[in-house]
Design a protein around this motif. Structure first.
Motif, PDB file in Angstrom:
ATOM      1  N   VAL A 113      75.120-110.090  -9.224  1.00 47.75           N
ATOM      2  CA  VAL A 113      76.459-109.869  -8.639  1.00 47.75           C
ATOM      3  C   VAL A 113      77.607-108.841  -9.202  1.00 47.75           C
ATOM      4  O   VAL A 113      78.215-109.169 -10.745  1.00 47.75           O
ATOM      5  CB  VAL A 113      77.193-110.586  -7.651  1.00 47.75           C
ATOM      6  N   TRP A 114      77.926-107.850  -8.889  1.00 47.69           N
ATOM      7  CA  TRP A 114      78.666-107.209  -9.616  1.00 47.69           C
ATOM      8  C   TRP A 114      80.266-106.696  -8.825  1.00 47.69           C
ATOM      9  O   TRP A 114      80.115-106.953  -7.308  1.00 47.69           O
ATOM     10  CB  TRP A 114      77.859-105.823  -9.481  1.00 47.69           C
ATOM     11  N   SER A 115      81.304-106.890  -9.598  1.00 51.54           N
ATOM     12  CA  SER A 115      82.099-106.704  -8.937  1.00 51.54           C
ATOM     13  C   SER A 115      82.970-105.582  -9.279  1.00 51.54           C
ATOM     14  O   SER A 115      82.949-105.037 -10.962  1.00 51.54           O
ATOM     15  CB  SER A 115      83.405-107.730  -9.274  1.00 51.54           C
ATOM     16  N   PRO A 116      83.257-104.708  -8.960  1.00 58.69           N
ATOM     17  CA  PRO A 116      84.120-103.678  -8.620  1.00 58.69           C
ATOM     18  C   PRO A 116      85.489-103.046  -9.708  1.00 58.69           C
ATOM     19  O   PRO A 116      85.864-104.414  -9.768  1.00 58.69           O
ATOM     20  CB  PRO A 116      84.532-102.225  -7.795  1.00 58.69           C
ATOM     21  N   ILE A 117      86.272-102.643 -10.710  1.00 57.13           N
ATOM     22  CA  ILE A 117      87.294-102.373 -11.401  1.00 57.13           C
ATOM     23  C   ILE A 117      87.424-101.192 -11.166  1.00 57.13           C
ATOM     24  O   ILE A 117      87.529-100.090 -11.154  1.00 57.13           O
ATOM     25  CB  ILE A 117      86.806-102.946 -12.912  1.00 57.13           C
TER      26      ILE A 117
END
Length: 423
Positions: A113-117
């Motif tokens: 899973v990717w989480s944006p910055i």
């Protein structure tokens, strides 16, 4: 009229109780306690422990449940609970290019899973930041220095080193500027130690779009995040840029890189890469040199190096293993001291990497991750995926992961900056 007046008094009392006023007596305190509960029916201490067990990649969605959940998930005490109860996890922070133009992302390897910055604050007169460093101290990511173009300088086609420092708070999800480094630099070695200290060494002004050229420095600095102060340390034995740095216990290691350049046929400049390194004692402040780690002809330069850490947080109980990715092979440093340093072959990648393709190398959750971008064009739509080859050094086994990063442009690991975060 009496009934009307009595009803108005009751309504006023209910409004005071909802606002937490003193007119409601014990009933107001009970109502206020119910409103501040994170999870109804559970004490807040137990509720925080339940939230601490949830993966960090799910926090963004869980903050929308209620205000109390948002407040609890945005508290630094929650990360202290995760650390005390052994619920911490390793995440990979990736900045594909200039963080002010292209936002980065956090990757959870266990759940893919990717989480944006959020994008970093930008300077309208500066652009094209590259060769910067990123280091994590707890739930905070620091972006250090780099090489960029400045529209206010002449000539404009030459990159200049930067000393700017920004930090991204993963708890509050916000950027903040910090004290700049004493020496502007890009392509330098950096490492974190003690949870509050960053050490940087070497570097220069080389840009990713240019070959040989730019400046090289030997300056070394130490940053204290608690006081937001940079202090100069004893410099490297020689100028060194493009080097790799990491902290092992009370030592800061600097490996590889390049110094002065030589010319071929007296015309074409070529970098002269180092085969040795140096170690800085963080307590003594003295450098000791590392002997050459490979013979002439074995390899031209140092590959990507990661440190796999096992054990406790203190240097006495922790143990380390140093690995290097060189082409399609993974090597392990058999001894890391100033007497004998040799790289021994550990394993071969199951899926070979094309020579024209750049790969990422990271140590997460006790395993080595080799990230290789894969592109596909289907029905006139561009899709970029990552093929991740995961190696377990203890079991000596391989497995594969497939994920789609949230970046608009193709991911080039030659320009991207990465660091591991333990939350």
């Amino acid at each position: 009229m009496d009934r009307k007046e009595g009803g108005e008094k009751e309504m006023q009392q209910e409004q005071q109780q909802e606002k937490g006023g003193g007119g409601g007596g014990g009933g107001g305190d009970g109502e206020e306690e119910k409103q501040t509960l994170i999870i109804p029916g559970l004490p807040n201490d137990v509720a925080r422990l339940c939230l601490a067990c949830l993966p960090f990649s799910h926090h963004a969605r869980l903050k929308c449940v209620s205000r109390s959940w948002r407040s609890a998930l945005s508290s630094r005490s929650l990360f202290d609970i995760r650390s005390q109860w052994g619920k911490g996890e390793d995440l990979l922070c990736v900045f594909p290019e200039d963080p002010s133009l292209s936002p980065g992302g956090l990757f959870d390897p266990r759940r893919c899973v990717w989480s944006p910055i959020h994008p970093m604050p930008c300077d309208p007169s500066r652009y094209g930041l590259s060769n910067f460093g990123c280091v994590a101290l707890g739930p905070t990511v620091y972006v250090l220095g780099g090489s960029l173009f400045d529209a206010r300088t002449f000539p404009m086609d030459r990159p200049t080193p930067s000393s700017a420092v920004f930090c991204y708070d993963l708890v509050r999800l916000s950027w903040a500027p910090r004290s700049p480094m004493l020496t502007p630099r890009g392509s330098f070695a950096c490492g974190a130690c003690g949870g509050s200290t960053i050490v940087v060494a070497g570097g220069g002004s080389r840009h990713a779009q240019f070959g040989v050229g730019g400046s090289r420095v030997s300056a070394v600095e130490r940053y204290d995040s608690r006081s937001d102060v940079w202090e100069a340390e004893k410099g490297l034995p020689e100028v060194r840029a493009g080097c790799t740095g990491f902290v092992l216990g009370d030592d800061f290691w600097v490996m590889g890189g390049y110094g002065l350049y030589r010319t071929v046929s007296g015309v074409f400049p070529v970098d002269d890469y180092y085969r040795d390194g140096a170690v800085l004692g963080l307590e003594s402040g003295q450098w000791r040199e590392i002997l050459p780690m490979w013979e002439e002809g074995e390899r031209s330069r140092l590959g990507q190096v990661v440190v796999l850490r096992k054990g406790g947080d203190d240097g006495a109980s922790a143990s380390w293993a140093i690995f290097m990715l060189d082409g399609c092979f993974i090597f392990r440093l058999c001894r890391f001291d100033a007497v004998s340093n040799k790289w021994l072959k550990e394993s071969t990648l199951p899926k070979k990497v094309p020579s024209n393709l750049s790969c990422g190398f990271a140590a997460l959750n006790g395993q080595l991750h080799v990230m290789m971008p894969s592109t596909s064009h289907h029905q006139k739509s561009y899709t970029m995926k990552l093929i991740i080859q995961v190696y377990n050094p203890r079991k000596r086994s391989w497995r594969f992961l497939h994920t789609k990063p949230p970046f608009q442009n193709p991911l080039d690991f030659k320009c991207a900056a990465m660091c591991t975060i333990h939350l």
